[in-house]
Enzyme design. Sequence first.
Site, mmCIF file in Angstrom:
data_model
loop_
_atom_site.group_PDB
_atom_site.id
_atom_site.type_symbol
_atom_site.label_atom_id
_atom_site.label_comp_id
_atom_site.label_asym_id
_atom_site.label_seq_id
_atom_site.Cartn_x
_atom_site.Cartn_y
_atom_site.Cartn_z
ATOM 1 N N GLU A 72 -6.235 -63.513 -26.069
ATOM 2 C CA GLU A 72 -6.481 -64.216 -27.324
ATOM 3 C C GLU A 72 -6.865 -65.673 -27.089
ATOM 4 O OE1 GLU A 72 -6.989 -62.983 -30.110
ATOM 5 O OE2 GLU A 72 -6.347 -60.952 -29.634
ATOM 6 N N TYR A 155 -4.216 -67.649 -36.727
ATOM 7 C CA TYR A 155 -4.864 -66.415 -36.283
ATOM 8 C C TYR A 155 -4.178 -65.825 -35.053
ATOM 9 C CZ TYR A 155 -7.613 -63.448 -33.412
ATOM 10 O OH TYR A 155 -7.972 -62.410 -32.598
ATOM 11 N N ASP A 173 -9.600 -63.337 -38.495
ATOM 12 C CA ASP A 173 -10.508 -64.029 -37.593
ATOM 13 C C ASP A 173 -11.903 -64.035 -38.232
ATOM 14 O OD1 ASP A 173 -11.385 -61.399 -37.241
ATOM 15 O OD2 ASP A 173 -12.185 -61.930 -35.280
#
Length: 327
Positions: A72, A155, A173
Amino acid sequence: MTATTEFTPQPPSEPMSATSTAAGTTAAAVPDQHGGELPVLHPAVNLWFTAHARDLPWRRPEAGPWGVMVSEFMLQQTPVARVLPVYEQWLARWPRPADLAAEPSGEAVRAWGRLGYPRRALRLHGAATAITERHGGDVPSEHAQLLSLPGIGEYTAAAVASFAYGQRHAVLDTNVRRVIARAVTGVEYPPNATTAAERRLARALLPEDTETAARWAASSMELGALVCTAKNPACGRCPISAQCAWLRAGKPPHEGPARRTQTYAGTDRQVRGRLLAVLREAVTPVPQRELDAVWHEPVQRARALDGLVSDGLVEPLAGGVYRLPQS
DNA sequence: TATCCGTGGAG
DNA sequence: TCTCCAAGGAT
């Protein structure tokens, strides 16, 4: 949160619910909280995901929460294809947060390579350190704890909680925002900045069942990445084309000012990138003159170097010599 | 909230 | 060539 703008699913002239007489709208719709109705998107998208999901390393069970978290960080504003090799090397070298925390932050910056936005490497190192110190070396599972880590915002906290721990969160996102903007709101692109209305809408679209919700988070993101793309969406391959408000409206082009295109050539960012590239390659501290060679304009060059130092990406030593941070 | 922060592939 | 933009976060 004092936003007063209420989400409007679409103009009254654009029927979107299953109860309308619009041909081709066969999927279910549910009442929303404003008297309108929301399409139910997750069954078709989750089914599509089963057949079309990419086999990405951070999606495999062996990736674990740390693998998910590393991915991520790397995927923030960076395409999958460029992340893949760096991700593999990173996890091989630092299989646990404590392994990364045990090394100087400069090593993280070096291993980051040319992924871009190297402050992410610094933050990932900082997050690994915090995890080691505060969470016994395990990536926390609670959204609030994730959010408190450096480099983790709304997020990423939701993404890690959902992908790594199977929790139920609205994972908003850029891909999901675009899917929702088109399928539900009926516009080509979402607003520049995430709005309260978008968050509300994303929560309303979240399936009740936890497992289904976690899958929806991944599947809706994948749909945005592979089918409902920014430029040339492949509506012919879209599992929810029959429910898409934007498609139904004739794919009207984005209204309003175009997103301000970010220039790069000649900016401080370019200079910073060049300076850091030299330092990443260097095994020993770099003298000032080697850095001076990367940019002709001395004022901007100095400003860029100062910025890198104040960001903690570069460590100045006595005698006008520089290196990646050893702390 | 607007701006800053890298990089490189695609069309 | 040049423009766009790719799983954001911090300030």
